[in-house]
Design an enzyme around this catalytic site. Structure first.
Site, PDB file in Angstrom:
ATOM      1  N   ARG A   1       6.748   0.707  13.936  1.00 24.38           N
ATOM      2  CA  ARG A   1       7.685   0.129  12.610  1.00 24.38           C
ATOM      3  C   ARG A   1       8.986  -0.865  12.516  1.00 24.38           C
ATOM      4  NH1 ARG A   1       5.451   3.230   8.685  1.00 24.38           N
ATOM      5  NH2 ARG A   1       4.915   5.567   9.503  1.00 24.38           N
TER       6      ARG A   1
ATOM      7  N   ALA B   1       3.000  -0.889   5.345  1.00 27.88           N
ATOM      8  CA  ALA B   1       2.560  -1.342   6.339  1.00 27.88           C
ATOM      9  C   ALA B   1       1.422  -2.302   6.685  1.00 27.88           C
ATOM     10  CB  ALA B   1       1.399  -0.264   6.421  1.00 27.88           C
TER      11      ALA B   1
ATOM     12  N   HIS C   1       3.898  -4.356   9.178  1.00 21.86           N
ATOM     13  CA  HIS C   1       4.234  -4.895  11.057  1.00 21.86           C
ATOM     14  C   HIS C   1       2.278  -4.766  10.657  1.00 21.86           C
ATOM     15  CE1 HIS C   1       7.074  -1.845   9.750  1.00 21.86           C
ATOM     16  NE2 HIS C   1       6.334  -1.141   9.393  1.00 21.86           N
TER      17      HIS C   1
ATOM     18  N   ASN D   1       8.349  -5.800  -0.658  1.00 22.95           N
ATOM     19  CA  ASN D   1       7.680  -4.566   0.443  1.00 22.95           C
ATOM     20  C   ASN D   1       6.129  -4.930   0.900  1.00 22.95           C
ATOM     21  OD1 ASN D   1       7.745  -2.630   1.562  1.00 22.95           O
ATOM     22  ND2 ASN D   1       9.250  -1.751   0.054  1.00 22.95           N
TER      23      ASN D   1
ATOM     24  N   GLU E   1      12.477  -9.399   2.801  1.00 24.32           N
ATOM     25  CA  GLU E   1      11.636  -8.010   2.148  1.00 24.32           C
ATOM     26  C   GLU E   1      12.818  -6.910   2.551  1.00 24.32           C
ATOM     27  OE1 GLU E   1      11.294  -8.479   6.520  1.00 24.32           O
ATOM     28  OE2 GLU E   1      10.335  -6.095   6.856  1.00 24.32           O
TER      29      GLU E   1
ATOM     30  N   ASP F   1       1.762 -15.590   7.162  1.00 29.83           N
ATOM     31  CA  ASP F   1       0.954 -16.941   6.805  1.00 29.83           C
ATOM     32  C   ASP F   1       1.237 -18.083   4.928  1.00 29.83           C
ATOM     33  OD1 ASP F   1       0.239 -17.733   9.247  1.00 29.83           O
ATOM     34  OD2 ASP F   1      -2.034 -17.276   9.176  1.00 29.83           O
TER      35      ASP F   1
ATOM     36  N   TYR G   1      11.219   8.380   1.096  1.00 35.60           N
ATOM     37  CA  TYR G   1      11.179   7.001   0.263  1.00 35.60           C
ATOM     38  C   TYR G   1      12.297   7.831  -0.942  1.00 35.60           C
ATOM     39  CZ  TYR G   1       7.859   5.734   3.756  1.00 35.60           C
ATOM     40  OH  TYR G   1       7.091   5.245   4.691  1.00 35.60           O
TER      41      TYR G   1
ATOM     42  N   HIS H   1      12.565  -2.276   2.383  1.00 38.71           N
ATOM     43  CA  HIS H   1      11.712  -1.324   2.399  1.00 38.71           C
ATOM     44  C   HIS H   1      12.929  -0.050   2.271  1.00 38.71           C
ATOM     45  CE1 HIS H   1       9.596  -3.373   5.481  1.00 38.71           C
ATOM     46  NE2 HIS H   1      10.625  -3.854   5.855  1.00 38.71           N
ATOM     47  N   LEU H   2      12.286   0.924   1.473  1.00 37.62           N
ATOM     48  CA  LEU H   2      13.312   2.263   1.126  1.00 37.62           C
ATOM     49  C   LEU H   2      13.484   2.486   2.265  1.00 37.62           C
ATOM     50  CD1 LEU H   2      10.180   2.201  -0.759  1.00 37.62           C
ATOM     51  CD2 LEU H   2      12.445   3.271  -2.399  1.00 37.62           C
ATOM     52  N   SER H   3      12.742   2.975   2.939  1.00 35.60           N
ATOM     53  CA  SER H   3      13.594   3.432   4.330  1.00 35.60           C
ATOM     54  C   SER H   3      14.152   2.648   5.244  1.00 35.60           C
ATOM     55  CB  SER H   3      12.017   4.363   5.066  1.00 35.60           C
ATOM     56  OG  SER H   3      11.580   3.571   5.582  1.00 35.60           O
TER      57      SER H   3
ATOM     58  N   PRO I   1       0.961  -1.115  -0.748  1.00 36.96           N
ATOM     59  CA  PRO I   1       0.282   0.196  -0.076  1.00 36.96           C
ATOM     60  C   PRO I   1       0.673   1.076   0.059  1.00 36.96           C
ATOM     61  CG  PRO I   1       0.029  -0.902   2.257  1.00 36.96           C
ATOM     62  CD  PRO I   1       0.375  -2.104   1.643  1.00 36.96           C
ATOM     63  N   ASN I   2       0.463   2.212  -0.774  1.00 37.57           N
ATOM     64  CA  ASN I   2       0.957   3.393  -0.987  1.00 37.57           C
ATOM     65  C   ASN I   2       2.282   3.484  -2.052  1.00 37.57           C
ATOM     66  OD1 ASN I   2      -1.288   5.047   0.964  1.00 37.57           O
ATOM     67  ND2 ASN I   2      -0.796   3.902   2.223  1.00 37.57           N
TER      68      ASN I   2
ATOM     69  N   ARG J   1       5.371  10.779  -2.752  1.00 35.01           N
ATOM     70  CA  ARG J   1       5.212  10.957  -1.082  1.00 35.01           C
ATOM     71  C   ARG J   1       6.306  10.531  -0.285  1.00 35.01           C
ATOM     72  NH1 ARG J   1       4.418   4.366   1.261  1.00 35.01           N
ATOM     73  NH2 ARG J   1       4.101   5.096   3.187  1.00 35.01           N
TER      74      ARG J   1
ATOM     75  N   ARG K   1      12.968   4.555  12.808  1.00 42.17           N
ATOM     76  CA  ARG K   1      12.243   5.620  12.217  1.00 42.17           C
ATOM     77  C   ARG K   1      11.150   5.044  13.946  1.00 42.17           C
ATOM     78  NH1 ARG K   1       9.090   4.643   7.270  1.00 42.17           N
ATOM     79  NH2 ARG K   1       7.694   7.207   7.383  1.00 42.17           N
TER      80      ARG K   1
HETATM   81  C1  DQA Z   1       8.346   0.469   3.723  1.00 44.72           C
HETATM   82  C2  DQA Z   1       8.066   1.092   5.522  1.00 44.72           C
HETATM   83  C3  DQA Z   1       6.936   1.633   6.419  1.00 44.72           C
HETATM   84  O1  DQA Z   1       7.089   1.301   7.792  1.00 44.72           O
HETATM   85  C4  DQA Z   1       5.974   1.519   5.646  1.00 44.72           C
HETATM   86  O2  DQA Z   1       4.524   1.878   6.336  1.00 44.72           O
HETATM   87  C5  DQA Z   1       5.544   1.516   3.905  1.00 44.72           C
HETATM   88  C6  DQA Z   1       6.968   1.666   3.467  1.00 44.72           C
HETATM   89  C7  DQA Z   1       9.332   1.206   3.003  1.00 44.72           C
HETATM   90  O3  DQA Z   1       9.482   1.339   2.350  1.00 44.72           O
HETATM   91  O4  DQA Z   1       9.941   2.050   3.982  1.00 44.72           O
HETATM   92  O5  DQA Z   1       4.652   2.145   3.482  1.00 44.72           O
HETATM   93  O6  DQA Z   1       7.781  -0.760   3.938  1.00 44.72           O
END
Ligand code: DQA
Length: 153
Positions: free
Chosen positions: A114, A80, A83, A77, A101, A90, A25, A103-105, A12-13, A20, A110
């Protein structure tokens, strides 16, 4: 020997990357990251299908159907859902494909909420904190993991 085919799923997002919270990011769009991944996959001699959805159930569907679609490894990725989602954990445990796994950040640097990844237990490793490069580094790592597993098979 079956070809190496990797599925990359963003949650998501992440369709909003580029606009964003660029300080967190970066300014690269997801389409640009996907294009970079395809180029790198090509150079590594593997294929990749990269996709994004805002829906938890769709992520679960895309993981569950992956073995039947010839996928040999996953880059994930979950945004959210990282978390919160036991359903994604599963699904990963069910298919038992090697998953990185991404993540950009760097979620560990943070907010406290997270710091917990629900999916980490079902992943071989994690790349975080390198912006769009995290995806490419995850691809490099996954291809090495798959090559190592093949040579031990
Ligand atoms: C994220 C980190 C997550 O905590 C956050 O909710 C995201 C992006 C990242 O790529 O840094 O949506 O997965």
């Amino acid at each position: 020997m079956s070809p190496t085919h990797i599925r990359c799923i963003s949650g998501p997002n992440l369709q909003l990357l580029g606009m964003r919270e660029p300080d967190v990011y970066g300014r690269e769009s997801l389409a640009e990251i996907h294009a970079r991944l395809e180029k790198r996959a090509d150079a590594l001699g593997v294929t990749i299908d990269a996709r994004q959805t805002n829906h938890e159930g769709t992520i679960v569907d895309w993981i569950g159907e992956a073995p039947g679609h010839g996928v040999t490894g996953l880059i994930l990725n979950p945004g959210a859902y990282t978390h919160t989602s036991i359903a994604i954990l599963d699904a990963l445990s069910a298919v038992a494909l090697p998953c990185i796994e991404v993540h950009l950040s760097n979620p560990d640097a943070r907010e406290p909420f997270r710091r917990r990844s629900r999916i980490a237990k079902a992943c071989v490793g994690r790349v975080s904190g390198f912006g769009g490069d995290s995806y490419e580094l995850a691809l490099e790592g996954l291809v090495r993991v798959l090559a190592r597993r093949r040579s031990h098979a």
